[in-house]
Design an enzyme around this catalytic site. Structure first.
Site, PDB file in Angstrom:
ATOM      1  N   HIS A  22     -54.369  48.462  69.034  1.00 49.95           N
ATOM      2  CA  HIS A  22     -55.272  49.534  68.580  1.00 49.95           C
ATOM      3  C   HIS A  22     -54.547  50.863  68.760  1.00 49.95           C
ATOM      4  O   HIS A  22     -54.663  51.532  69.773  1.00 49.95           O
ATOM      5  CB  HIS A  22     -56.573  49.504  69.389  1.00 49.95           C
ATOM      6  N   HIS A  24     -53.444  54.223  66.128  1.00 49.70           N
ATOM      7  CA  HIS A  24     -53.391  54.879  64.820  1.00 49.70           C
ATOM      8  C   HIS A  24     -52.063  55.627  64.746  1.00 49.70           C
ATOM      9  O   HIS A  24     -51.828  56.551  65.534  1.00 49.70           O
ATOM     10  CB  HIS A  24     -54.554  55.856  64.665  1.00 49.70           C
ATOM     11  N   HIS A 202     -63.594  49.147  63.768  1.00 49.22           N
ATOM     12  CA  HIS A 202     -64.114  49.938  64.874  1.00 49.22           C
ATOM     13  C   HIS A 202     -65.629  49.745  64.917  1.00 49.22           C
ATOM     14  O   HIS A 202     -66.316  49.928  63.901  1.00 49.22           O
ATOM     15  CB  HIS A 202     -63.817  51.416  64.665  1.00 49.22           C
ATOM     16  N   GLU A 205     -68.113  52.090  69.542  1.00 49.18           N
ATOM     17  CA  GLU A 205     -67.536  53.198  70.314  1.00 49.18           C
ATOM     18  C   GLU A 205     -68.641  54.236  70.526  1.00 49.18           C
ATOM     19  O   GLU A 205     -69.062  54.501  71.650  1.00 49.18           O
ATOM     20  CB  GLU A 205     -66.354  53.814  69.572  1.00 49.18           C
ATOM     21  N   ASP A 283     -54.889  54.019  71.298  1.00 43.23           N
ATOM     22  CA  ASP A 283     -55.681  54.647  70.246  1.00 43.23           C
ATOM     23  C   ASP A 283     -54.917  55.765  69.537  1.00 43.23           C
ATOM     24  O   ASP A 283     -54.214  55.520  68.566  1.00 43.23           O
ATOM     25  CB  ASP A 283     -57.011  55.157  70.820  1.00 43.23           C
ATOM     26  N   ASP A 284     -55.051  57.004  70.009  1.00 45.87           N
ATOM     27  CA  ASP A 284     -54.364  58.179  69.439  1.00 45.87           C
ATOM     28  C   ASP A 284     -53.673  58.921  70.576  1.00 45.87           C
ATOM     29  O   ASP A 284     -54.121  59.999  71.000  1.00 45.87           O
ATOM     30  CB  ASP A 284     -55.367  59.095  68.728  1.00 45.87           C
TER      31      ASP A 284
END
Length: 341
Positions: A22, A24, A202, A205, A283-284
């Site tokens: 996961h 991006h 997703h 969340e 994630d980011d």
């Protein structure tokens, strides 16, 4: 906890073979590279320095993050830019002991700016190839649909991706969750599955447990990305555990976006205790202040996770990946050697 103990934990985590499921790729764009690309492409940027960009990373919710995320992505224009972005990420992943990654990318973010799909995919694939040959890190590519856009836009994106399906292993669903349930994209996910693509989404969340149910029963996903709010529904917990549905959990992302107020309140421990197939991811990371090892170590300290817990989380990531069965078996066998010297 002493510094020596901290160092030992970090070294242990780095030594675990693990996959990141996961992440991006646009969310790995560090401010320094953002400025280099903006200068190279002569694209305007409203921040005066990398420090000013970082100072803006005080997010109160998912949408506040997405606003600056999309702005930062505006500096990505050419295949070379996407290659540089990918290589920078893979070098960090390799340093963290990552052996495999499954990259989310958002072509709609770039197409709307006039960047052709070919530039995005070819640039990323070049970086992925270099990572495999130079760093020994394998990877796969997952095209994400932006859920705040409509179904027609998702279908158009899938159509635009058709010439590049040899390089794309799956589709996902990201962007603003609330108000955009998975069922909105039922038909395009069916089309993707019929093309032989893996599917992830997703869910849970910020959205309710109902979104996780929809991802399972309507989109028929292979994995749930995030899934935190699944813990609000005992029947859903039982379903996830029974069917061994992997959850790609992102602790520092959840903290930065105020999904949890403190890491000590993160549901990861409860997920593990409920018998769920949990994985840890970043994630980011350029926006949330931590790559893969940072997520493992900080959540381990906050929740009191044991080394056995961390080794199992790393094994989960390998088992839940879209690698071939042979590659999984090889890494899982090595992970037991690392875990039990």
């Amino acid at each position: 906890m002493t510094q020596a103990h901290d160092d030992g934990l970090e070294a242990f985590v780095r030594g675990l073979p693990k996959a990141e499921l996961h992440v991006h790729i646009e969310g790995t764009l560090e401010p320094e590279l953002m400025f280099q690309l903006a200068e190279r492409n002569r694209t305007p940027i409203r921040f005066g320095s990398a420090e000013a960009v970082r100072a803006a990373y005080g997010f109160s919710n998912l949408q506040a993050f997405l606003d600056i995320y999309y702005e930062g992505a505006g500096s990505l224009r050419t295949a070379r830019d996407f290659t540089d972005l990918a290589i920078a990420y893979f070098e960090r992943l390799a340093a963290d002991g990552g052996v495999h990654a499954e990259l989310f990318f958002d072509p709609q973010t770039h197409i709307v700016r006039g960047v052709p799909m070919a530039e995005v995919v070819q640039g990323l694939v070049t970086g992925m190839d270099e990572a495999r040959t130079r760093l020994g890190v394998t990877s796969k590519l997952i095209l994400c649909f932006l859920r705040h856009l409509d179904e027609a836009a998702a279908f158009a994106t899938l159509e635009a991706a058709m010439p590049f399906l040899a390089h794309i292993d799956g589709v996902g669903l990201d962007s603003s969750e609330l108000g955009h349930p998975p069922e909105k994209f039922a038909r395009v996910f069916t089309a993707a599955r019929e093309l032989g693509l893996k599917v992830v989404a997703h869910a849970g969340e910020e959205g309710p447990p109902a979104y996780v149910w929809q991802a399972l029963d309507i989109l028929r996903v292979d994995r749930i990305d995030h899934g935190n709010r699944a813990l609000e529904d005992p029947a859903l917990i039982a379903r996830l555990a029974r069917d061994h549905v992997p959850l790609t959990v992102c602790p520092l992302s959840n903290l930065k976006l105020c999904v949890v107020d403190r890491l000590e309140e993160h549901p990861l421990r409860r997920m593990i205790d409920a018998g769920l197939v949990v994985t840890i991811n970043s994630d980011d990371p350029a926006y949330f202040g931590g790559y893969l090892v940072d997520n493992y170590v900080r959540v381990a300290r906050a929740l009191g996770l044991s080394r056995a817990d961390l080794a199992q989380l790393a094994r989960n990531s390998l088992a839940a990946s879209f690698m071939s069965l042979d590659d999984k078996a090889a890494w899982l066998g090595q992970s037991r050697v690392v875990d039990h010297p």
